[in-house]
Design a protein around this motif. Structure first.
Motif, PDB file in Angstrom:
ATOM      1  N   ILE A 113      19.337 -39.031   1.215  1.00  0.00           N
ATOM      2  CA  ILE A 113      18.501 -39.093   2.419  1.00  0.00           C
ATOM      3  C   ILE A 113      19.398 -39.123   3.638  1.00  0.00           C
ATOM      4  N   ARG A 114      19.255 -38.149   4.527  1.00  0.00           N
ATOM      5  CA  ARG A 114      20.084 -38.079   5.733  1.00  0.00           C
ATOM      6  C   ARG A 114      19.675 -39.167   6.722  1.00  0.00           C
ATOM      7  N   PRO A 115      20.606 -39.861   7.304  1.00  0.00           N
ATOM      8  CA  PRO A 115      20.255 -40.931   8.263  1.00  0.00           C
ATOM      9  C   PRO A 115      19.425 -40.379   9.420  1.00  0.00           C
ATOM     10  N   VAL A 162      24.245 -41.389  19.616  1.00  0.00           N
ATOM     11  CA  VAL A 162      23.503 -41.786  18.426  1.00  0.00           C
ATOM     12  C   VAL A 162      23.616 -43.287  18.213  1.00  0.00           C
ATOM     13  N   LEU A 163      22.546 -43.879  17.746  1.00  0.00           N
ATOM     14  CA  LEU A 163      22.584 -45.277  17.375  1.00  0.00           C
ATOM     15  C   LEU A 163      22.435 -45.353  15.863  1.00  0.00           C
ATOM     16  N   ARG A 164      23.409 -45.981  15.209  1.00  0.00           N
ATOM     17  CA  ARG A 164      23.328 -46.063  13.746  1.00  0.00           C
ATOM     18  C   ARG A 164      22.912 -47.473  13.352  1.00  0.00           C
ATOM     19  N   THR A 165      21.843 -47.573  12.632  1.00  0.00           N
ATOM     20  CA  THR A 165      21.319 -48.871  12.226  1.00  0.00           C
ATOM     21  C   THR A 165      21.499 -49.044  10.729  1.00  0.00           C
ATOM     22  N   SER A 166      22.062 -50.184  10.333  1.00  0.00           N
ATOM     23  CA  SER A 166      22.180 -50.475   8.903  1.00  0.00           C
ATOM     24  C   SER A 166      21.054 -51.423   8.526  1.00  0.00           C
ATOM     25  N   SER A 214      14.913 -40.455  22.673  1.00  0.00           N
ATOM     26  CA  SER A 214      13.916 -41.504  22.510  1.00  0.00           C
ATOM     27  C   SER A 214      14.072 -42.668  23.474  1.00  0.00           C
ATOM     28  N   GLY A 215      15.297 -42.827  23.967  1.00  0.00           N
ATOM     29  CA  GLY A 215      15.523 -43.989  24.815  1.00  0.00           C
ATOM     30  C   GLY A 215      15.211 -45.266  24.074  1.00  0.00           C
ATOM     31  N   ALA A 216      15.533 -45.272  22.781  1.00  0.00           N
ATOM     32  CA  ALA A 216      15.094 -46.348  21.912  1.00  0.00           C
ATOM     33  C   ALA A 216      15.879 -47.636  22.094  1.00  0.00           C
ATOM     34  N   SER A 217      17.049 -47.491  22.713  1.00  0.00           N
ATOM     35  CA  SER A 217      17.915 -48.663  22.754  1.00  0.00           C
ATOM     36  C   SER A 217      17.246 -49.863  23.416  1.00  0.00           C
ATOM     37  N   GLN A 218      16.276 -49.591  24.333  1.00  0.00           N
ATOM     38  CA  GLN A 218      15.634 -50.714  25.020  1.00  0.00           C
ATOM     39  C   GLN A 218      14.720 -51.519  24.097  1.00  0.00           C
ATOM     40  N   ARG A 219      14.201 -50.830  23.075  1.00  0.00           N
ATOM     41  CA  ARG A 219      13.209 -51.536  22.255  1.00  0.00           C
ATOM     42  C   ARG A 219      13.731 -51.791  20.846  1.00  0.00           C
ATOM     43  N   LEU A 220      14.996 -52.151  20.767  1.00  0.00           N
ATOM     44  CA  LEU A 220      15.572 -52.348  19.451  1.00  0.00           C
ATOM     45  C   LEU A 220      15.041 -53.598  18.795  1.00  0.00           C
ATOM     46  N   ASP A 244      20.030 -42.969  11.717  1.00  0.00           N
ATOM     47  CA  ASP A 244      20.556 -42.499  12.997  1.00  0.00           C
ATOM     48  C   ASP A 244      19.413 -42.227  13.939  1.00  0.00           C
ATOM     49  N   THR A 245      19.530 -42.777  15.123  1.00  0.00           N
ATOM     50  CA  THR A 245      18.514 -42.533  16.130  1.00  0.00           C
ATOM     51  C   THR A 245      19.151 -41.807  17.302  1.00  0.00           C
ATOM     52  N   GLN A 246      18.599 -40.650  17.679  1.00  0.00           N
ATOM     53  CA  GLN A 246      19.095 -39.927  18.848  1.00  0.00           C
ATOM     54  C   GLN A 246      18.690 -40.692  20.091  1.00  0.00           C
TER      55      GLN A 246
END
Lengths: 366, 287, 357, 289
Positions: free
Chosen positions: A280-282, A313-317, A335-341, A329-331
């Motif tokens: 499964i690709r991250p 990229v944000l890599r989450t384990s 998404s600007g996802a970093s704010q809602r981690l 991996d989140t682009q």
């Protein structure tokens, strides 16, 4: 037409065993082909067998139709760019570049003209009089290139040519090499352990593992359809999950990996309880933001271990109850996802694009 | 044999070690050590100074106080036919011994570096043995050989003896250099169409030049100064050290001091020349 | 700048190569016919008489010096072709003949042969297997020499060499003949035929002497130097030669003959086997037997001549008498060196003395 | 010819030249010497034989034992003195001289005398130590001595001085190299841990320089062990060394078989020392991980 044909090429070294094992492959004229694999997989030895620095125990090497297996390097219509450049330290840049023609007793005027031409091609005209010791890594790299192309070989062999450069320079050189290939129109055979390099530059990639070529295809081919967990993990990153088949119902395959159950669309038939490996690709996985998964996505749950910021990229384990954490991996740009981690340690749901899950028979690594 | 530390390699080690920052405090130990070093250096050069001073002293006995300055001893030494002939003989021997040593020693270093063959380890040890073996053993064993072969002793047998004794110098120096030589540049040369001999001539040779010049100079001076091997292998002709040796047994006059001063001056010139010749190369390699 | 330094450096290398290449010249100077190579005692190839010989004969003389009669055989054993002519004392001559290291001499080619004292001509060790192997050319006695300014009363016995008073000032010749001297002092009847027991005694006596000895010397030049530089006050010497040389340097020395008697010897010319210079060798022998050679050697060394006919023409009557040329019976009073039948034991004993602590 | 064939031929040529040389000029001479050592001396030279008499003689005849012991003693003293002189100098140069240029200059200054004639250096000591020599005449002139002392020359003292002077650079070079290789960070780490200067030296510097010391001692010991010129020039009646015995066996004594046996013994001792030093060096390396 095949410019290089290797037939059942085998080479052993005392103490190292069979380094190249029964390799058969063809390279067409004008192609940019990459031999990709980790160190010790036999890719450099294959290259050296083609260049003539080593002679095979078995098998043959043909270059543009001619059997060169037993020929000395200086009789082969190929030239090499070495990993550490191997510039002649006692000669100036122009002497280095002109060496091949000087040895061939070309007229002095012709040598001079061709040296200038080659140096211009790599953008180093102004360093003609310099000694290798006075050059930077990138400049040395260019001299090595110019030296190797001045004799217009049928094939240019490149042995990890960029490995000694820093990341920025490496990227720039990748592009330049690609352009050079187009400009010269000769065949390039590149050896590298860097998958990005291979993906960026090559027309075709041959992946080597323990002396054998395990897959051969274009970069998208290999990326999308790896033939083995090894390839899947080597080209890009993959989460490899060892699982058992729980059941199959039509196109839907149910698998179990520890506490995780997944249903995957799969046409191929499997026995019940057969061991399989899921790749499964991250980047095909995501932390779920909605309460409900979108259609076509499988869901597994786990506990977030940490987030790794990698620029775009944000890599989450995520600990999903298996030996190794699951990577996502989140682009960031999109998404600007970093704010809602979700904070570290919190429970999380992972959604996976079912179509992207690849299933290999057997457990990887066993 | 790891004990064989080639001199030019040492010098390079030295050149690589950069300046350091001095320690903050002055310490007594350092000054004591420096004083001791000074004393040792003085003791090392004391005999050489004595030799030089008395070569200009107008007294047949080397005793204090000094008398008048004179160049007589030099005049005598330079008109002494036997001595001049012995000097030429020494040049002859040293030149050919060095040439032979360089050729065989370089090939041997390549063989050790590049090939595998049965008995290689024995060969390695044997070839560097004379470096540490007392010269008298080399001399006597070769005397045995020449007697068995029925060779008459001459300067040529001395040359063979010196070459055998000195090959170890070339082998250790060149081998150490080869170890640091990037084999890829030879492959690159072959890749670019050069035959092996062209690769050797244009690529390898220029890059082991410093080791070759360095060991040639060492061999030349050692051969020029050699006694134990020469003692057993020379025939009608004498080399300079053998001449001096026989003179030392006969009457000692400051003429020997004059000869000695000239030899030391010549050796010093050769060493300085070699340091100067090899200086640039070391810098380039450092990068 | 860089390229200039580079050029200079290349020039330096080339200059060095040329300078060294010039060393190849001596190849042309190789030993060849007419280059007479002597293996002799000091004083037997002195320029004072060799220059004339070279001019007359066209042969070039080159000498290597020995420090002991035991030096001849080893130098010849190491290989042929090196030496042409040897000056060997009678006692060492037969060894060389038996070993096959020398050529017989055709005395019909030695015009002065019959003028040589019969006593020397007829010595057994040079007449072997019905052939003559050597031409006697000089003889002498080996007394002791001492510094008159340091030792004021003239010694009269070999025992002075064991006198602790002169500790560290005694010189001894590095030669097995020191055994004969010690034997004589110990009153052993025949020093050349000692029993094991006698040899042991002599050895012990010489080892007892070691702490007193400054140096075992091996050449005339060495002992001259030892006297001149005040290292040695008294030593065994080769009669005449050292005295002459030290006299020239104004060192106050005097010879004395001990009451136990002095060693006597005579030296002979022998031709090395396979000499490529047979002609020159014969010319040199004949020159040395002529007045020029006989007096030449005698003047340099102080030794006596074996050819009184020739000597008479060149020596003053006083010198002729002083060197006992008119009194060949004097030879009978000397202890002429003989080859000990058990030479190996003798050699071993002398080596043991030197090796002892 | 194929490239592979040519390469193998080239390798064979590469090996055969020095191998042939080594066999003819080193192996054969040693073998002949070894053979001779079993022969029997018989006038005028020797006869082929196979007997151990020559070797037995080395053990049975006290004179050879005495000389072997003396040679051991002198070579050991020379090595020890050379070590005591060379070590502090090398240490000072590596750790206390901070300018690279000065260090280089002193290093050269110490090894340059190696190129000055061996014979002349030995001879000069004779002129310095003699009764009328530089030292004695200075001592008398300055009133320290009433008259010249013979104690300086023609004894084992003068031999040790001469040999030390000749061989001290051989001791210095490997020690210098060994000290130079010690990472400064190790010493700093030791000081960081509160170990004093002496402690750091004893616990870190000294053990790390052992390979250099071993190499230096090997060189100095072996070379002075086989010297026959210093005993000849400056040695006294008690200065006979083993190489002088060899020389006399091939000379005046004309006993080549015995001389060969002694040479083989020297060869064996040298090989033993080399092997031992190799072991020691390797062991030293292992100790440090």
């Amino acid at each position: 037409m095949n410019i290089i044909e290797l037939r059942e090429l085998t080479k052993s070294f005392p103490g190292a065993g069979r380094v190249v094992d029964n390799v058969t492959l063809n390279i067409r004229e004008g192609e940019f082909v990459t031999l990709l694999g980790p160190s010790g997989c036999g890719k450099t030895t294959t290259l050296r067998l083609i260049a003539g620095f080593e002679y095979p125990d078995r098998g043959s090497v043909r270059v543009s139709g001619q059997d060169v297996t037993e020929l000395a390097p200086y009789h082969r219509p190929v030239n090499t760019v070495f990993q550490d450049y191997a510039l002649f330290p006692h000669m100036s840049v122009e002497q280095n570049v002109g060496y091949g023609m000087w040895i061939a007793r070309a007229p002095r005027a012709e040598i001079a003209a061709r040296v200038i031409e080659a140096l211009r091609m790599v953008g180093l005209q102004e360093k003609a009089k310099a000694r290798p010791a006075e050059l930077s890594g990138g400049q040395k790299q260019r001299v090595a290139l110019a030296r190797a192309i001045i004799r217009r070989p049928k094939v240019l062999l490149l042995d990890e040519p960029l490995s000694a450069l820093d990341a920025k320079l490496r990227e720039a050189m990748q592009v330049e090499l690609r352009h050079l290939h187009q400009k010269l129109g000769i065949t390039f055979l590149l050896v590298t352990h860097d998958q990005t390099e291979a993906l960026v530059m090559s027309d075709r990639i041959l992946i080597m593992e323990r002396g054998r070529v395990v897959q051969d295809g274009t970069p998208p081919d290999l990326y999308e359809r790896p033939a083995s967990p090894y390839v899947a993990n080597f080209l890009g990153t993959s989460n490899l999950l060892r699982a058992n088949v729980a059941g199959q119902d039509g196109d839907v395959l149910a698998v179990e990996a520890g506490p995780i159950r997944l249903r995957v669309r799969m046409s191929r038939r499997f026995e019940k309880t057969e061991k399989v490996t899921l790749a499964i690709r991250p980047e095909k996985s995501a932390l779920m933001t909605n309460a409900r998964p979108d259609p076509g996505r499988a869901v597994i749950s786990g506990r977030i271990i940490d987030h790794l910021f990698q620029g775009d990229v944000l890599r989450t384990s995520v600990d999903i109850g298996l030996d190794t954490p699951f990577l996502i991996d989140t682009q960031l740009a999109s998404s600007g996802a970093s704010q809602r981690l979700p904070p570290t340690g919190s429970e999380a749901q992972i959604s996976i694009d079912e179509a992207s899950i690849i299933i290999f028979p057997g457990w990887s690594g066993s | 044999m790891s004990i064989a530390q080639p001199a030019s390699e040492e010098i390079r080690v030295l050149a690589d070690a950069g300046d350091e920052k001095p320690p903050r405090r002055r310490d007594g130990v350092a000054w004591a050590l420096k004083g001791f070093t000074g004393l040792v250096l003085a003791a090392l050069y004391f005999p050489i100074v004595v030799l030089i001073v008395f070569s200009f002293n107008d007294n047949i006995v080397t005793t204090l106080p000094l008398r008048e300055f004179t160049l007589d001893w030099y005049r005598k030494a330079l008109t002494n036919e036997d001595m001049l002939r012995a000097t030429w003989n020494s040049f002859h021997v040293a030149f050919f011994a060095t040439a032979l040593t360089l050729i065989i020693g370089t090939i041997a270093a390549f063989a050790i570096d590049r090939t595998e063959f049965p008995g290689k380890n024995v060969f390695r040890r044997l070839v560097v043995l004379p470096l540490i073996l007392p010269g008298i053993i080399t001399g006597i064993s070769m005397l045995n050989l020449f007697r068995v072969l029925g060779f008459n002793l001459s300067l040529e047998t001395v040359i063979l003896g010196h070459a055998t004794a000195l090959i170890s110098v070339v082998v250790t120096q060149v081998y150490a250099r080869l170890l640091r030589l990037n084999r890829r540049i030879e492959e690159a040369s072959g890749d670019l169409g050069a035959r092996p001999w062209q690769t050797f001539l244009y690529i390898v040779l220029p890059n082991i030049r410093s080791a070759l010049i360095g060991s040639a100079l060492i061999c030349f001076t050692l051969s020029f100064d050699e006694i134990p091997v020469t003692f057993f292998l020379t025939g009608r002709e004498n080399t300079l050290p053998m001449y001096i040796y026989s003179t030392l047994r006969k009457g000692i006059t400051p003429e020997i001091n004059a000869i000695g001063t000239l030899i030391i001056a010549a050796s010093l010139t050769i060493i300085l020349l070699s340091v100067w010749l090899l200086r640039d190369e070391g810098r380039e390699e450092k990068r | 700048m860089r390229s200039l330094a580079h050029k200079i450096r290349i020039f330096g290398t080339v200059a060095l190569a040329f300078g060294v290449g010039a060393a190849m010249v001596p190849t042309a100077l190789k030993a060849q016919e007419g280059q007479l190579s002597l293996l002799v005692w000091e004083g037997y190839a002195d320029p004072s008489f060799v220059k004339d010989f070279e001019a007359e004969s066209g042969c070039k003389v080159q000498a290597t010096y020995v420090g002991s009669n035991d030096d001849f055989a080893p130098k010849l054993a190491a290989g042929g072709g090196v030496y042409d002519l040897l000056s060997v004392s009678s006692d060492a001559a037969e060894v060389l003949v038996r070993a096959g290291f020398v050529e017989p001499i055709d005395i019909s080619k030695v015009p002065e042969w019959n003028n040589i004292y019969e006593a020397f001509r007829n010595v057994k060790s040079i007449n072997v297997d019905g052939q003559v192997w050597a031409v006697p050319f000089t003889w002498g006695a080996n007394p002791f020499l001492y510094r008159t300014d340091k030792i004021t009363t003239e010694p009269d016995s070999i025992a002075v060499m064991w006198d602790p008073q002169y500790k560290g000032k005694i010189g001894m010749w590095d030669d097995k003949s020191m055994l004969y001297n010690a034997a004589r002092m110990l009153g052993i009847a025949d020093p050349f035929n000692m029993t094991d027991e006698e040899l042991e005694k002599v050895k012990a006596k010489l080892i007892e002497q070691k702490p007193l000895v400054r140096k075992y010397w091996s050449t005339a030049g060495e002992v001259i130097n030892l006297f001149a530089s005040d290292e040695v006050w008294i030593s065994y010497t080769w009669g005449g030669l050292m005295l002459n040389e030290l006299g020239k340097q104004n060192i106050p020395v005097k010879e004395f003959t001990p009451k136990e008697g002095a060693d006597g010897w005579n030296d002979n010319w022998m031709i090395a086997k396979g000499s490529p210079n047979m002609d020159c060798a014969m010319k040199y022998i004949n020159y040395m037997m002529s007045a020029k050679g006989q007096c030449g050697v005698s003047t340099v060394t102080g030794y006596s001549a074996t050819n009184p006919v020739a000597a008479k023409t060149c020596m003053s009557p006083e010198e002729f008498k002083a060197k006992h040329q008119d009194d060949i019976d004097f030879v009978g009073k000397l202890h002429m060196w003989q080859a000990p039948p058990r030479i190996e034991e003798y050699t071993n004993a002398w080596n043991a003395v030197k090796a002892a602590p | 010819m194929t490239g592979r064939g040519r390469r193998n031929l080239f390798a064979a040529a590469l090996v055969s030249v020095p191998l042939a040389w080594t066999i003819v000029f080193m192996f054969a001479p040693y073998a002949i010497m070894f053979t001779y050592s079993f022969y029997t001396k018989k006038f005028p030279m020797f006869v082929p034989d196979f007997q151990f008499g020559n070797y037995l003689m080395l053990f049975q005849d006290i004179q050879y034992r005495q000389v072997f012991v003396r040679t051991f003693k002198i070579a050991s003293i020379v090595s020890l003195v050379a070590l005591l002189l060379a070590y502090p100098v090398a240490y000072c140069l590596v750790f206390k001289v901070h300018s690279r240029k000065i260090r280089m200059a002193i290093y050269m200054a110490i090894i340059v005398p190696l190129w000055a004639s061996y014979l002349l250096r030995a001879y000069t000591w004779k002129t310095i130590l003699g009764s009328q020599g530089v030292l004695n005449s200075f001592l008398v002139w300055s009133g320290i001595l009433a008259e010249p002392t013979p104690l300086f020359l023609y004894n084992q003292f003068s031999m040790v001085i001469t040999l030390v002077h000749i061989f001290v650079p051989f001791m210095f070079m490997p020690i210098f190299t060994a000290l130079e290789k010690i990472p400064r960070s190790l010493l700093e780490a030791s000081k960081d841990l509160g170990v004093g200067r002496l402690g750091t030296f004893l616990k870190v510097t000294l053990p790390l320089s052992v390979p250099g010391i071993v190499a230096g001692i090997t060189f100095t010991f072996c070379l002075s062990f086989g010297d026959f010129i210093a005993p000849f020039l400056v040695g006294g009646p008690d200065g006979f060394m083993i190489a002088n015995i060899v020389q006399s066996q091939f000379g005046t004594a004309l006993n080549w078989p015995l001389g060969s046996a002694i040479s083989i013994a020297i060869l064996a001792i040298v090989l033993l020392v080399i092997t031992l030093s190799d072991r020691l060096e390797r062991a030293g390396r292992l100790d440090l991980g």
